[in-house]
Design a protein around this motif. Structure first.
Motif, PDB file in Angstrom:
ATOM      1  N   ALA A 144       0.830  -1.212   0.000  1.00 19.87           N
ATOM      2  CA  ALA A 144       0.000   0.000   0.000  1.00 19.87           C
ATOM      3  C   ALA A 144       0.862   1.260   0.000  1.00 19.87           C
ATOM      4  O   ALA A 144       0.565   2.222  -0.723  1.00 19.87           O
ATOM      5  CB  ALA A 144      -0.921  -0.013   1.225  1.00 19.87           C
ATOM      6  N   GLU A 145       1.928   1.255   0.798  1.00 21.31           N
ATOM      7  CA  GLU A 145       2.806   2.432   0.851  1.00 21.31           C
ATOM      8  C   GLU A 145       3.491   2.656  -0.490  1.00 21.31           C
ATOM      9  O   GLU A 145       3.650   3.808  -0.935  1.00 21.31           O
ATOM     10  CB  GLU A 145       3.841   2.261   1.959  1.00 21.31           C
ATOM     11  N   ALA A 146       3.902   1.576  -1.154  1.00 20.32           N
ATOM     12  CA  ALA A 146       4.512   1.712  -2.472  1.00 20.32           C
ATOM     13  C   ALA A 146       3.531   2.344  -3.450  1.00 20.32           C
ATOM     14  O   ALA A 146       3.910   3.196  -4.274  1.00 20.32           O
ATOM     15  CB  ALA A 146       4.963   0.347  -2.986  1.00 20.32           C
ATOM     16  N   GLY A 147       2.269   1.950  -3.384  1.00 18.34           N
ATOM     17  CA  GLY A 147       1.255   2.548  -4.246  1.00 18.34           C
ATOM     18  C   GLY A 147       1.042   4.019  -3.960  1.00 18.34           C
ATOM     19  O   GLY A 147       0.901   4.836  -4.886  1.00 18.34           O
ATOM     20  N   ARG A 148       1.028   4.365  -2.670  1.00 17.44           N
ATOM     21  CA  ARG A 148       0.829   5.771  -2.318  1.00 17.44           C
ATOM     22  C   ARG A 148       2.014   6.625  -2.755  1.00 17.44           C
ATOM     23  O   ARG A 148       1.843   7.732  -3.267  1.00 17.44           O
ATOM     24  CB  ARG A 148       0.608   5.901  -0.811  1.00 17.44           C
TER      25      ARG A 148
END
Length: 437
Positions: A144-148
């Motif tokens: 999720a952090e990579a996507g954000r």
């Protein structure tokens, strides 16, 4: 700004974003490094606790209580960490499922250190918890952090969160196919091309990178197991049905333990965790195989070191209760590994009891041990295909597919017909306040 200019600006911004598949691959590498480091730290912590048990045994006297104090302190410390970061408590798989269903938002990256440190302390001190819960949740948070960070859409952030959760499970057991199947059979319960590709690339990268730290061998490799004779196959069907009843009871006990602890309002959560830790520490003091995630116990059973039936019965009863009790501490840790160990003990126990009735070829306990692992997982989680593939990858045994299919089919069907809710559905409903099944 004219509409054409806004469209052109949005188009340029879209082109500047990296491919979501590239993001999944890079995030998968991070999941592999974090998950592999987590497994390495857990192994060192367990070795240290084993040395403490041995040293206290040699010293005798008051030193015998030192492991009990360490387990109590570890449970309390891990619970305290989870109190500061509530989403780090327990397994985390129900959190991943809640995000996919829109009941939760993807977690922040701060979840990773809380899960990592709290999990090492909790499991390293001997609680009956599994490493897969933290690795699944850490993988999801990294995805999720990579996507954000790469300005992906909310939909792609959720897809990365879910796909990298499977990579976390794959890293926990060096089981890439099991991790991929877990995403679609347990979390999304649907198969679509784009999520499949994200799960495949993220899992492949994660397992490759974790192998640099913990290697790529099967977690519980067993010698070649002979395929049971065809006349023995009905026994696996009956065994699976009995395991379905057991899985339904285990799920009920997990939720019951959590509810009982909630009603103990006079004792704070950290103090309660310390009390539970002291109980587990006493069990470990009596026999190290009564605590922990159960990998050493699995190795012994699969290696042919089967205790007598009375000892197996003791292991079974103690671990059946102590696993849900450990989970009720609220410390970071999963249910998979203790469930697999309990299934292995159950398989060995049933084999020992039924040995006089088994036809020729039933003298080896390994098929029942492996079938017990897969069938109990299937009954509790209600994901039989994942259970079969995960067990095959963990043990490296590919000759028992037909017995596993029969046992897992019967276990899943029996638990379902009993009206038992899958354990992660129960935990998710309890967490979101949607009602207690």
């Amino acid at each position: 700004m004219p509409r054409a200019s806004r469209v052109a600006q949005a188009s340029r911004a879209h082109r500047r974003r990296p491919s979501v598949y590239l993001v999944a691959a890079v995030a998968g590498c991070l999941v592999g490094l974090v998950g592999g480091s987590f497994r390495w730290c857990l192994a060192r912590a367990e070795e240290l606790y084993g040395s403490l048990l041995g040293a206290s045994e040699r010293l005798g006297g008051p030193a015998l209580l030192l492991p009990v104090l360490v387990t109590a302190a570890g449970a309390a410390a891990a619970c305290a960490i989870a109190r500061r970061m509530p989403s780090a408590a327990g397994s985390g798989i129900q959190e991943v499922e809640a995000v996919w269903r829109g009941e939760r938002t993807p977690p922040s990256l701060w979840l990773v250190p809380a899960r990592f440190v709290g999990g090492v302390i909790a499991m390293g001190s001997g609680l009956l918890l599994g490493r897969e819960g933290p690795t699944v949740h850490m993988g999801a948070a990294i995805g999720a952090e990579a996507g954000r960070r790469t300005r992906m859409s909310a939909q792609d952030v959720t897809l990365l969160h879910t796909s990298l959760a499977g990579a976390g499970l794959a890293v926990a057991f060096t089981a890439p196919l099991g991790g991929i199947l877990f995403v679609f059979e347990e979390v999304t319960r649907a198969v679509r091309p784009r999520p499949v590709l994200l799960a495949v690339i993220g899992t492949a990268a994660a397992v490759a990178c974790s192998g640099l730290i913990v290697g790529s061998r099967a977690v519980l490799p067993v010698p070649a197991v002979a395929d049971p004779p065809i006349v023995l196959l009905p026994a696996f069907l009956l065994f699976g049905a009995a395991t379905g009843v057991l899985g339904a009871g285990y799920n009920r006990l997990v939720i019951g333990m959590l509810s009982s602890c909630d009603r103990m309002r006079r004792v704070g959560p950290v103090a309660r965790a310390a009390l539970i830790g002291a109980v587990v520490g006493l069990l470990l003091r009596a026999d190290p195989l009564l605590g922990g995630g159960g990998e050493q116990l699995n190795e012994r059973l699969l290696g042919g070191g089967i205790p007598v039936v009375t000892v197996l019965a003791g292991y079974f009863v103690v671990r059946f209760v102590a696993g849900p009790l450990s989970y009720a501490t609220g410390a970071p840790g999963g249910l998979f590994a203790p469930l697999l160990a309990l299934g292995a003990v159950w398989g060995a126990l049933v084999h020992g009891l039924a040995l006089p009735l088994l036809p020729d070829g039933g003298s080896s306990a390994a098929p029942f041990v492996i079938a017990g692992m897969a069938a109990l997982f299937s009954a509790a989680v209600r994901a039989p295909v994942t259970g079969i593939v995960l067990t095959v990858e963990i043990t490296g045994s590919t000759t028992l597919l037909v017995p596993l299919l029969l046992a897992c089919f019967a276990a899943t069907l029996t638990a379902d017909r009993m009206g038992s809710t899958p354990v992660y559905d129960s935990l998710r409903l309890r967490m979101t306040g949607a009602g207690t099944p």
